[in-house]
Motif scaffolding. Sequence first.
Motif, PDB file in Angstrom:
ATOM      1  N   VAL A 120      27.645  39.413  30.285  1.00 47.93           N
ATOM      2  CA  VAL A 120      29.083  39.209  30.509  1.00 47.93           C
ATOM      3  C   VAL A 120      29.793  40.550  30.375  1.00 47.93           C
ATOM      4  O   VAL A 120      29.415  41.405  29.564  1.00 47.93           O
ATOM      5  N   LEU A 134      31.307  31.170  28.542  1.00 45.70           N
ATOM      6  CA  LEU A 134      31.120  32.065  29.670  1.00 45.70           C
ATOM      7  C   LEU A 134      29.629  32.266  29.900  1.00 45.70           C
ATOM      8  O   LEU A 134      28.921  32.787  29.027  1.00 45.70           O
ATOM      9  N   VAL A 138      29.073  36.690  33.962  1.00 44.85           N
ATOM     10  CA  VAL A 138      30.490  36.478  34.252  1.00 44.85           C
ATOM     11  C   VAL A 138      31.237  37.789  34.016  1.00 44.85           C
ATOM     12  O   VAL A 138      30.980  38.509  33.039  1.00 44.85           O
ATOM     13  N   LEU A 152      32.808  28.526  32.452  1.00 39.88           N
ATOM     14  CA  LEU A 152      32.654  29.482  33.551  1.00 39.88           C
ATOM     15  C   LEU A 152      31.183  29.596  33.924  1.00 39.88           C
ATOM     16  O   LEU A 152      30.341  29.977  33.100  1.00 39.88           O
ATOM     17  N   GLN A 154      27.709  30.894  35.604  1.00 43.41           N
ATOM     18  CA  GLN A 154      27.143  32.246  35.687  1.00 43.41           C
ATOM     19  C   GLN A 154      27.516  32.924  37.002  1.00 43.41           C
ATOM     20  O   GLN A 154      27.666  32.282  38.032  1.00 43.41           O
TER      21      GLN A 154
END
Length: 256
Positions: A120, A134, A138, A152, A154
């Motif tokens: 991330v 997340l 992301v 969210l 990937q």
Amino acid sequence: MIHKTAIIDSGAELASDVEVGPYTFIESDVTIGEGTVIGPNVNIKSYTSIGPRCHIHTGAVLGGTPQDLNFDGGKSYVTIGANCQIREGVTINRGTQPDSTTEIGDDCFLMALSHFGHNVKLGNKVIVANGALLGGYVEVGDQAFISGNCILHQFVTIGRLAMLGGGCGASKDVPPFCLMKPLEANKIIGLNSVGLRRSELSKDDRQEIKEAFKILFLSGLNIRPAVEKIKSAYPSGPAYELAIFIDESERGICVM
């Protein structure tokens, strides 16, 4: 400054004024910048770097190995910028591929129980509320706001100054400056007007974004001709940024 029950590996590097609370465990190959406060029962794993003046609260786990079957045990990293607030129970995983990094920018506020998967990347001044999740890879632009319990997928990208309403899901990219509808997936309902007013953008910039938004979502044009019209009308500035974001999107964008 360091509680007697904290366990700190001799291979960790802490600035002289770092505070460490009780029952916290800090592994080798960790660096922590000046003025940072580490609360109780925090676990900071190897290959994690934390910038100056951060506050890490109770129960956070930073630098855990990625939850990815492709991880082969190689050395990868977590880097956290300056002036970040990381609240209770936050988890941030290392990158999957050797030498890759999960990156948290400066001045970020990560609220309780939010999760940041492998690789991330958060920009600066990002706010992520309680329970948001997340997935791996992301990317989140500067000053974005992700509300509580958002999910969210990937490889999703969240544009600068976007805002995601509580409990929404994103499996497509969210364009800059846009507002996502709470409790729904991939649904834009307008502009992040409050965030735009609070940002450094001028009144003219905000008006430009409004005009570009109308072209994109309210003109009746398909996405591609709408993007070309925006680029023609605004060859620079935030409207052009919006158009280029859509041009570069690999997953497609959320729509109204």
